[in-house]
Design a protein around this motif. Structure first.
Motif, mmCIF file in Angstrom:
data_model
loop_
_atom_site.group_PDB
_atom_site.id
_atom_site.type_symbol
_atom_site.label_atom_id
_atom_site.label_comp_id
_atom_site.label_asym_id
_atom_site.label_seq_id
_atom_site.Cartn_x
_atom_site.Cartn_y
_atom_site.Cartn_z
ATOM 1 N N GLY A 24 36.835 42.582 29.754
ATOM 2 C CA GLY A 24 38.148 43.218 29.796
ATOM 3 C C GLY A 24 38.642 43.567 28.404
ATOM 4 O O GLY A 24 39.392 44.528 28.218
ATOM 5 N N LYS A 29 40.387 51.355 27.058
ATOM 6 C CA LYS A 29 41.423 51.669 28.040
ATOM 7 C C LYS A 29 41.060 52.957 28.774
ATOM 8 O O LYS A 29 40.480 53.864 28.208
ATOM 9 C CB LYS A 29 42.755 51.862 27.319
ATOM 10 C CG LYS A 29 43.904 51.147 28.000
ATOM 11 C CD LYS A 29 45.183 51.338 27.194
ATOM 12 C CE LYS A 29 46.390 51.096 28.058
ATOM 13 N NZ LYS A 29 46.726 49.773 28.377
ATOM 14 N N LYS A 32 38.824 50.924 32.628
ATOM 15 C CA LYS A 32 38.856 49.545 33.118
ATOM 16 C C LYS A 32 38.674 49.458 34.626
ATOM 17 O O LYS A 32 38.504 48.376 35.161
ATOM 18 C CB LYS A 32 40.179 48.895 32.723
ATOM 19 C CG LYS A 32 40.314 48.800 31.224
ATOM 20 C CD LYS A 32 41.073 47.576 30.814
ATOM 21 C CE LYS A 32 40.996 47.424 29.311
ATOM 22 N NZ LYS A 32 41.732 46.321 28.801
ATOM 23 N N LEU A 35 35.823 47.473 35.949
ATOM 24 C CA LEU A 35 35.875 46.011 36.019
ATOM 25 C C LEU A 35 36.093 45.540 37.449
ATOM 26 O O LEU A 35 35.500 44.549 37.895
ATOM 27 C CB LEU A 35 37.005 45.490 35.141
ATOM 28 C CG LEU A 35 36.809 45.671 33.641
ATOM 29 C CD1 LEU A 35 38.074 45.300 32.903
ATOM 30 C CD2 LEU A 35 35.658 44.815 33.173
ATOM 31 N N GLU A 99 43.797 44.544 33.386
ATOM 32 C CA GLU A 99 42.952 44.568 34.581
ATOM 33 C C GLU A 99 41.846 43.531 34.531
ATOM 34 O O GLU A 99 41.547 42.873 35.521
ATOM 35 C CB GLU A 99 42.347 45.956 34.768
ATOM 36 C CG GLU A 99 43.339 46.927 35.354
ATOM 37 C CD GLU A 99 42.775 48.323 35.400
ATOM 38 O OE1 GLU A 99 41.770 48.519 36.075
ATOM 39 O OE2 GLU A 99 43.346 49.202 34.731
ATOM 40 N N GLY A 100 41.226 43.403 33.329
ATOM 41 C CA GLY A 100 40.144 42.433 33.192
ATOM 42 C C GLY A 100 40.626 41.032 33.521
ATOM 43 O O GLY A 100 39.996 40.291 34.279
#
Lengths: 475, 102
Positions: A24, A29, A32, A35, A99-100
């Protein structure tokens, strides 16, 4: 079997979670989204491995038990986590940050539940519980800048910490009165008639702590608030998986370690069951918000699951296993629809679902069948699982309890069908476009619908698996 | 002579004080402090049981160390969540966190 092979499911889950945390930070950016796909695919792989190892049996370092019972619950958590990840792609992508960490936390809380389901030792059990709870606290607050989410987070961390402190006090008394933290040693002491007043006090504290995690009345106050405020995919995961994890740990502690003191705590469980089934179903009736409605419905489901504990038999445990697995698919189906609807309309109010059947027949159909399965209408799977739960208590002579539960099931049909009425008979607000469902979610919705129908019409494979796991648990 | 009972009583009293603090305080940080007191009561119990019942093994002490670690984690997350609440409402009172009800 070597240790690493017994622990492979947990080890891979931990690697996946920590790997996503690192990835992450490395992924630029805008890219993502990958992921989320990675998390879902990784979980599918781990679920396949867990299914291949479903017969594995062994004890790691005395305190960690790998058995079919624990693996059944691990599969359940993995299915819930996969569906949660799939329904999060859109929702979390729109938040635009972290998000990660989001997927890493989902996977780490899954790891906590796995540890909880396999713990044969009190320290391990406590650590699994806290890993799960603390990850959920962060997840509940994930919509930064949203008042409701912040409030859900503070309510969950304070009440969660309070309840685990109470549970921990119970664990310390249990350790003090038996001189060991190993569940098999505790059961030896209890077997030889060593129930002391200190141990009874410990048991009461333990019951309180577990009932809180199950969201059984009167320890349910946190549930509706946290469920409403938390991001919808997190709510879905919280309502199915953390409840099932609490039941797994409860079964191990109370059936194995404290099994011989059953008469001491049986009546308390009966009281919890009655309260959960009655209050959960009655308070759900006036709810206007779909997440709150499902929160109260999940409180009543905790009551139905408690019926299996009241029965205190192999049939009861098997019924708990079966019902909790189907509850995952029914509840995740309903919450996935709520997530997609929120992404399109930014609303969780039931009145805004008016005319959903015309805007998206798939969403309305999944919601309809999920709710009917929760209510226990044949030919859906919820009917079969409730049937086993009621059979289990009738077997033990609690006919009046089964009658009460059936009556309350009928009440639940009323409030579930109110949602259906709004979706199918209401007119869609003018100018609202049809809702587009992303492909991944379509597949997930179709899968949960297929499970509900398949195991409603032909339940034998899953019941066999659940009851053989339950039988292994008692040996 | 200080016996196991004295330690257990100390633990019990500390637990109840912490519970009272957690339930009666309005400030979220004070509530977290009350919860810390409850966890410390557990630690006293564990250490005392270990010393008086089973001094050769260190299970109780190991348990207490794990509880201390988890308590630190809990407070770290708890304070972050309190700061998040403060940024939006400019106070940390748990009484005013009443948006979600019924």
């Amino acid at each position: 079997m070597p240790v690493w092979e017994l622990l492979s499911v947990e080890l891979l889950t931990a690697f996946l979670g920590l790997g996503l945390l690192v990835l992450g930070l490395l992924v630029p950016k805008g890219q993502k989204r990958g992921l989320g796909y990675l998390a879902a695919l990784g979980l599918v792989g781990i679920a396949a491995l867990a299914f291949a190892l479903r017969e594995a049996q062994g004890v790691v370092w005395e305190g960690y038990i790998i058995d079919p019972f624990g693996t059944y619950f691990k599969l359940l958590f993995l299915f819930a986590a996969i569906l949660t990840c799939v329904s999060s792609f859109e929702y979390i992508g729109r938040l635009g940050n972290g998000e990660g960490e989001y997927y890493a936390l989902i996977i780490l809380s899954t790891l906590g539940m796995m540890i909880l389901a396999s713990a044969g030792e009190l320290i391990t059990l406590y650590l699994g519980l806290e890993l799960m709870t603390i990850s959920f606290c962060i997840l509940a607050t994930y919509r930064r800048g949203d008042m409701k989410s912040a409030e859900a987070g503070i309510k969950y961390i304070i009440l969660g910490a309070l309840s685990s402190a109470i549970l921990l006090y119970g664990l310390s008394l249990l350790y003090g009165s038996t001189g060991s933290t190993l569940i098999k040693d505790i059961s030896l002491v209890v077997n030889s008639g060593g129930v002391t007043p200190l141990m009874v006090v410990g048991m009461i504290f333990l019951l309180g702590g577990f009932a809180f995690k199950m969201a059984a009345v009167p320890f349910h106050m946190w549930a509706p608030d946290v469920y409403e405020g938390a991001p919808t995919p997190v709510t879905a995961f919280l309502s199915v998986a953390s409840k099932a994890a609490a039941f797994a740990a409860f079964l191990r502690v109370f059936f194995v370690a404290l099994g011989d003191s059953h008469p001491l705590w049986a009546e308390v469980i009966v009281a919890l069951t009655i309260l959960s089934v009655v209050v959960g179903n009655l308070v759900a009736i006036p709810q206007k918000n779909i997440k709150r409605l499902l929160a109260y419905s999940s409180i009543s489901q905790a009551g139905y699951l408690l019926l299996g504990i009241v029965a205190f038999s192999t049939l009861g445990v098997g019924a708990i296993l079966y019902h909790s697995m189907l509850y995952v698919f029914a509840n995740m189906g309903a919450f996935m629809v709520a997530t997609v609807f929120y992404n399109a309309d930014k609303s969780d109010e039931i009145q805004d679902y008016a005319g959903l059947a015309r805007r998206s027949p798939l969403l309305a159909a999944v919601m309809l069948f999920s709710l009917l399965s929760l209510a226990g209408i044949p030919p859906l799977a919820g009917f079969v699982s409730k049937f086993y739960l009621f059979m289990a208590v009738i077997d033990q002579g609690y006919i009046w309890l089964a009658i009460l539960a059936v009556l309350m099931s009928m009440v639940s049909v009323y409030y579930y069908l109110q949602v259906v009425k709004v979706m199918y008979l209401g007119d869609p607000p003018p100018g609202r476009p049809a809702i587009e469902v992303p492909l991944g979610v379509q597949i997930a919705l179709a899968c949960s619908l297929a499970v509900l129908f398949l195991f409603g019409i032909y339940p034998t494979p899953l019941t066999n698996y659940a009851f053989s796991s339950a039988a292994a648990f008692f040996h | 002579m200080i016996t196991l009972n004295h330690y257990l009583m100390l633990g019990g009293v500390l637990f109840v004080i912490g519970l009272f603090g957690a339930l009666a305080k309005k400030n979220a940080i004070a509530v977290l402090m009350g919860i810390e007191l409850m966890l410390n009561a557990v630690n006293i119990n564990l250490a005392a049981f270990n010393r008086f019942l089973n001094p050769d093994k260190v299970v109780g002490l190991v348990f207490a160390i794990f509880v201390i670690v988890v308590a630190a984690v809990e407070v770290a997350v708890g304070l972050a969540i309190v700061i998040n609440l403060y940024r939006q409402r400019l106070n940390t009172s748990v009484d005013e966190a009443d948006w979600l009800k019924w």
